[in-house]
Write an enzyme that holds these catalytic residues in place. Structure first.
Site, PDB file in Angstrom:
ATOM      1  CB  SER A  60      -0.910   0.021   1.228  1.00  0.00           C
ATOM      2  OG  SER A  60      -1.649  -1.160   1.328  1.00  0.00           O
TER       3      SER A  60
HETATM    4  N1  SAH Z   1      -1.005  -3.869   3.756  1.00  0.00           N
HETATM    5  C1  SAH Z   1      -0.485  -4.663   2.676  1.00  0.00           C
HETATM    6  C2  SAH Z   1      -1.498  -4.592   1.557  1.00  0.00           C
HETATM    7  C3  SAH Z   1      -1.356  -5.619   0.527  1.00  0.00           C
HETATM    8  S1  SAH Z   1      -2.623  -5.553  -0.708  1.00  0.00           S
HETATM    9  C4  SAH Z   1       0.861  -4.077   2.236  1.00  0.00           C
HETATM   10  O1  SAH Z   1       1.016  -2.879   2.359  1.00  0.00           O
HETATM   11  O2  SAH Z   1       1.724  -4.810   1.787  1.00  0.00           O
HETATM   12  C5  SAH Z   1      -3.933  -6.488   0.021  1.00  0.00           C
HETATM   13  C6  SAH Z   1      -3.595  -7.865   0.536  1.00  0.00           C
HETATM   14  O3  SAH Z   1      -4.803  -8.486   0.921  1.00  0.00           O
HETATM   15  C7  SAH Z   1      -2.943  -8.785  -0.503  1.00  0.00           C
HETATM   16  O4  SAH Z   1      -1.774  -9.313   0.025  1.00  0.00           O
HETATM   17  C8  SAH Z   1      -4.004  -9.867  -0.725  1.00  0.00           C
HETATM   18  O5  SAH Z   1      -3.457 -11.133  -1.022  1.00  0.00           O
HETATM   19  C9  SAH Z   1      -4.724  -9.858   0.602  1.00  0.00           C
HETATM   20  N2  SAH Z   1      -6.058 -10.431   0.556  1.00  0.00           N
HETATM   21  C10 SAH Z   1      -6.996 -10.290  -0.419  1.00  0.00           C
HETATM   22  N3  SAH Z   1      -8.104 -10.962  -0.100  1.00  0.00           N
HETATM   23  C11 SAH Z   1      -7.877 -11.535   1.110  1.00  0.00           C
HETATM   24  C12 SAH Z   1      -8.654 -12.382   1.979  1.00  0.00           C
HETATM   25  N4  SAH Z   1      -9.895 -12.763   1.666  1.00  0.00           N
HETATM   26  N5  SAH Z   1      -8.101 -12.774   3.138  1.00  0.00           N
HETATM   27  C13 SAH Z   1      -6.835 -12.414   3.476  1.00  0.00           C
HETATM   28  N6  SAH Z   1      -6.060 -11.637   2.705  1.00  0.00           N
HETATM   29  C14 SAH Z   1      -6.576 -11.205   1.538  1.00  0.00           C
END
Ligand code: SAH
Length: 210
Positions: A60
């Protein structure tokens, strides 16, 4: 390129963008973001931008991390926080530095493994990770005084509302009147209060495990 000075520049940029929570800004100034991305992208780690982390996902934007953290904590030290979507683990690390215990769920095992090793490297021992679909929360450790979802939901998952303690807050991107909005939901004795903060861009929350 990855120095404290580079981070200070990012902090100034976040301040100009309206982030005024000093505790959160201090964490961004301290925490290395470059270890959460591939070496090839390390030189861009202190730009206020999302970057690819593999598996079609992104780390993010620092602005988003700062805004969501400030909305969640409201200047208080929370005791138990659930994060849905560990991704790179950067937001997880920010939370670990300002709350007591962080529980974080990720559906892609390859991302979870990398996040785990980075969080160990930083010696953030108050983080608990789980490979699961976070739509169902993590009931074993509920209730939480804060829940943060880092991917966009189509509908607010009922399990997350249920796992919120009274006085607890849920921060997540969810649609409102056709637009994706960053929202804060407060659980009160009487029910839930909804606050729509600002428009936002996020990858979607997906079902099932990988
Ligand atoms: N805060 C993280 C954001 C990553 S993007 C960062 O800054 O690195 C969002 C994340 O949510 C991804 O890694 C994706 O795989 C995860 N995600 C999507 N759907 C999900 C679910 N149902 N349960 C758990 N994680 C999920």
């Amino acid at each position: 390129m990855t120095s404290r000075r580079t981070r200070a520049r990012l902090v100034e940029q976040l301040r100009r963008a309206g982030i005024d929570d000093e505790a959160v800004l201090e964490i961004i100034a301290t925490l290395p973001r470059h270890i959460f991305v591939d070496e090839a992208l390390a030189s861009r780690a202190y730009e206020d931008t999302a970057l690819p982390i593999g598996f079609g996902q992104t780390i993010s934007r620092p602005y988003t991390v700062a805004r969501m953290t400030a909305l969640l904590t409201r200047g208080r030290r929370l005791s138990r926080v659930l994060e849905v979507g560990t991704g790179s683990g950067y937001q997880t690390a920010v939370l670990a530095m300002c709350v007591e215990q962080v529980y974080s769920v990720e559906r892609i095992v390859g991302l979870l493994r990398r996040a785990r090793s980075r969080l160990r490297e930083l010696e953030l021992w108050n983080v608990h990770l789980k490979h699961d679909d976070g739509t169902v929360g993590w009931p074993e450790h509920a209730p939480y005084d804060g829940i943060l979802v880092t991917a966009a939901v189509e509908e607010i998952p009922p399990a997350l509302l249920e796992q919120l303690a009274p006085g607890g807050v849920l921060v997540l991107p969810a649609p409102h009147e056709g637009r994706l909005m960053l929202q804060r939901i407060l659980r009160t004795a009487a029910g839930f209060e909804y606050e729509r903060v600002e428009e936002a861009a996020f990858v979607p929350l997906l079902p099932g495990l990988r």
